[in-house]
Design an enzyme around this catalytic site. Structure first.
Site, PDB file in Angstrom:
ATOM      1  N   GLU A   1       5.391  -9.394  -3.185  1.00 24.17           N
ATOM      2  CA  GLU A   1       5.042  -8.463  -2.104  1.00 24.17           C
ATOM      3  C   GLU A   1       3.543  -8.152  -2.089  1.00 24.17           C
ATOM      4  O   GLU A   1       2.921  -7.998  -1.039  1.00 24.17           O
ATOM      5  CB  GLU A   1       5.850  -7.165  -2.279  1.00 24.17           C
ATOM      6  CG  GLU A   1       5.662  -6.159  -1.186  1.00 24.17           C
ATOM      7  CD  GLU A   1       6.098  -6.679   0.172  1.00 24.17           C
ATOM      8  OE1 GLU A   1       7.310  -6.838   0.384  1.00 24.17           O
ATOM      9  OE2 GLU A   1       5.222  -6.943   1.026  1.00 24.17           O
TER      10      GLU A   1
ATOM     11  N   ILE B   1       0.965  -2.910   2.252  1.00 22.68           N
ATOM     12  CA  ILE B   1       1.875  -3.020   3.410  1.00 22.68           C
ATOM     13  C   ILE B   1       3.062  -3.907   3.004  1.00 22.68           C
ATOM     14  O   ILE B   1       2.847  -5.040   2.580  1.00 22.68           O
ATOM     15  CB  ILE B   1       1.174  -3.676   4.630  1.00 22.68           C
ATOM     16  CG1 ILE B   1      -0.134  -2.959   4.967  1.00 22.68           C
ATOM     17  CG2 ILE B   1       2.107  -3.726   5.819  1.00 22.68           C
ATOM     18  CD1 ILE B   1      -0.935  -3.643   6.084  1.00 22.68           C
TER      19      ILE B   1
ATOM     20  N   LYS C   1      -2.968 -16.040   2.390  1.00 23.70           N
ATOM     21  CA  LYS C   1      -1.953 -15.065   2.807  1.00 23.70           C
ATOM     22  C   LYS C   1      -1.151 -15.588   4.002  1.00 23.70           C
ATOM     23  O   LYS C   1       0.063 -15.398   4.084  1.00 23.70           O
ATOM     24  CB  LYS C   1      -2.638 -13.730   3.114  1.00 23.70           C
ATOM     25  CG  LYS C   1      -3.201 -13.083   1.838  1.00 23.70           C
ATOM     26  CD  LYS C   1      -4.190 -11.979   2.127  1.00 23.70           C
ATOM     27  CE  LYS C   1      -4.695 -11.305   0.850  1.00 23.70           C
ATOM     28  NZ  LYS C   1      -5.856 -10.447   1.057  1.00 23.70           N
TER      29      LYS C   1
ATOM     30  N   GLY D   1      -6.981  -2.768  -3.379  1.00 19.69           N
ATOM     31  CA  GLY D   1      -7.194  -1.577  -4.205  1.00 19.69           C
ATOM     32  C   GLY D   1      -6.085  -1.416  -5.233  1.00 19.69           C
ATOM     33  O   GLY D   1      -4.999  -1.989  -5.103  1.00 19.69           O
TER      34      GLY D   1
ATOM     35  N   GLY E   1      -1.703  -6.256   0.502  1.00 20.60           N
ATOM     36  CA  GLY E   1      -1.638  -5.187  -0.506  1.00 20.60           C
ATOM     37  C   GLY E   1      -0.455  -4.257  -0.352  1.00 20.60           C
ATOM     38  O   GLY E   1       0.697  -4.651  -0.553  1.00 20.60           O
TER      39      GLY E   1
ATOM     40  N   ASP F   1      -9.147 -16.469   1.516  1.00 22.03           N
ATOM     41  CA  ASP F   1      -8.160 -15.469   1.104  1.00 22.03           C
ATOM     42  C   ASP F   1      -7.157 -15.209   2.240  1.00 22.03           C
ATOM     43  O   ASP F   1      -5.937 -15.175   2.001  1.00 22.03           O
ATOM     44  CB  ASP F   1      -8.896 -14.181   0.708  1.00 22.03           C
ATOM     45  CG  ASP F   1      -7.955 -13.080   0.282  1.00 22.03           C
ATOM     46  OD1 ASP F   1      -7.341 -13.210  -0.789  1.00 22.03           O
ATOM     47  OD2 ASP F   1      -7.820 -12.089   1.033  1.00 22.03           O
TER      48      ASP F   1
ATOM     49  N   THR G   1      -8.018  -4.396 -12.023  1.00 21.74           N
ATOM     50  CA  THR G   1      -7.816  -3.357 -11.001  1.00 21.74           C
ATOM     51  C   THR G   1      -6.334  -3.170 -10.678  1.00 21.74           C
ATOM     52  O   THR G   1      -5.795  -2.056 -10.755  1.00 21.74           O
ATOM     53  CB  THR G   1      -8.586  -3.755  -9.719  1.00 21.74           C
ATOM     54  OG1 THR G   1      -9.935  -3.994 -10.078  1.00 21.74           O
ATOM     55  CG2 THR G   1      -8.534  -2.657  -8.678  1.00 21.74           C
TER      56      THR G   1
END
Ligand code: HSE
Length: 432
Positions: A127, A134, A203, A300, A132, A199, A11
């Site tokens: 990054e 941001i 982060k 995404g 994602g 997850d 993806t």
């Protein structure tokens, strides 16, 4: 020209390739640098990803890509902490700059990776690993570098935010909504990483390392997920004026850093409470800047690809100006901050007791809370079932985690309490 090789054509790999091809001229106009997607390695090079590539771009040989002398930047987008780790270390040792979206890898093996990068005088861009699209890594590392970071509150997992939003709006059960979220393609390969908070923990470890200059890993984060949340607790939260969110929280108090991920009740008037669906948001409070909030798509293909390409451009700028090898991305302070133990943490709490509906029960429970210095703000009892268990909801002032654990142990043993008490932490000023 700067040559890029991508490993992993899933993806995010597809999103990154699309942006590099479609926006090549825009990036060149803006930066003066021509960034060329030279190779993409994946085990499956047959599948149609809806993207037209020149002959010879696709390969199944990731090692050859890494060792291609013409490639300046290797982009790791395979995920996981095994093969991805080998690939990243191999690339760094071959003198390649690396860009990765792999939060699990950095939150587990970050120290080794950044040490290897420094030794080989190359950079690691990440990054895309947090929230994602941001640009929160840039915010914490560069935009807010002048600040002592007092607190970070993040909704950094789109899957769980989607599930909690649906459970709130439609009074739906957790298991039903999870299936829908998986279909939308935001979930990790193993969705327990999403729903059990892992997850978000990955982060948070990355953000806290940047914010506090100490090398934090996933092992330093207290983690609780959302799989046991019932629509009933979301409804009680609403009655009390709160929304339920899975928050990743980092705070510095008295030189100690607390790192935790758990379902949290947040006052509904707070901006972060209004972040719904798969959207992410990160609130960062600095001593100079005050409160700041960043919002956008946290997952995404194209949003995450946008972050990957921003790292590629950053590194390309460094290569062109000759400064890329002078710094790497994981600098850690010589005076590391210590971690606050979870039982020292102070919070407000929501308790839902399954209490028998009979005289004296509330005073027994509140007596035990009082003994442990836990002060009550409000109480809700719904239903009337003499002699049977009913939900008894209590909201507390600030209390210490250790005292709460001891009080609940005692309360859960009471014959008038029919099941394990539900305990959810509460954030916000108005009840403090
Ligand atoms: N599984 C993650 C999420 C993807 O749901 O936010 C982005 O890291």
């Amino acid at each position: 020209m700067i040559n890029v090789g991508i490993i992993g054509f899933g993806t995010v790999g597809t999103g990154t390739a699309k942006i590099l091809i479609k926006n090549r001229s825009v990036i060149k106009e803006r930066t003066g640098i021509d960034i060329h997607l030279k190779k993409i390695a994946d085990l499956d090079i047959k599948k149609d990803r809806g993207i037209k590539l020149r002959q010879g771009v696709l390969t199944t040989d990731a090692c050859a890509l890494i060792n291609d002398r013409a490639i300046d930047i290797v982009v790791e987008l395979i995920g996981g902490t095994t093969i991805a780790k080998d690939m990243v270390l191999m690339a760094l040792k071959a003198g390649k700059h690396v860009v990765t979206a792999n939060k699990a890898l950095l939150a587990t093996h970050g120290s080794e990776i950044f040490r290897t990068a420094a030794k080989n005088r190359v950079r690691v861009g990440f990054e895309a690993a947090v929230a994602g699209g941001i640009p929160i890594i840039k915010v914490v590392r560069e935009g807010l570098v002048a600040n002592r970071i007092k607190a970070i509150y993040g909704i950094v997992n789109g899957t769980t935010n989607y599930i909690l939003t649906k459970m709130t709006d439609e009074k739906a059960e957790f298991a039903d909504v999870l299936k829908e979220a998986q279909k939308l393609g935001y979930a990790e390969a193993d969705p327990t990483y999403d729903v059990e908070g892992i997850d978000s923990g990955h982060k948070l470890a990355i953000l806290a390392t940047l914010a506090y200059g100490s090398s934090f890993s996933i092992r330093d984060v207290h983690i609780e997920g959302i799989s046991k949340i019932l629509p009933m607790d979301i409804e009680f939260a609403r009655e009390l004026g709160y929304k339920l969110k899975l928050l990743a929280i980092a705070k510095e108090t008295g030189g100690k850093v607390e790192l935790r991920v758990h379902p949290t009740m947040v006052p509904e008037e707070y901006l972060i409470s209004k972040v719904d669906g798969v959207y992410n948001a990160v609130y960062v409070e600095g001593d100079a800047v005050g409160s700041t909030l960043y919002y956008g798509r946290g997952a995404g293909d194209l949003p995450t690809g946008s972050a990957v390409v921003s790292d590629i451009v950053d590194i390309a700028r460094g290569i062109v100006s000759g400064s890329a090898e002078q710094f790497y991305s994981g600098s850690v302070s010589p005076k590391p901050k210590s971690l606050m133990k979870m039982d020292e943490v102070i919070s407000m709490y929501y308790f839902r007791f399954s209490a028998l509906d009979q005289p004296g029960v509330l005073s027994t429970i509140s007596g035990i809370l009082g003994k442990y210095d836990i002060s009550i703000i409000s109480v809700i009892q719904k239903g009337r079932q003499l002699g049977k268990a009913v939900p008894l909801v209590v909201l507390t002032h600030l209390a210490r985690e250790r005292d709460v654990a001891a009080a609940l142990r005692e309360i859960n043993r009471l014959p008038v309490v029919a099941g394990k008490t539900v305990c959810i932490r509460v954030e916000g000023l108005h009840a403090a």
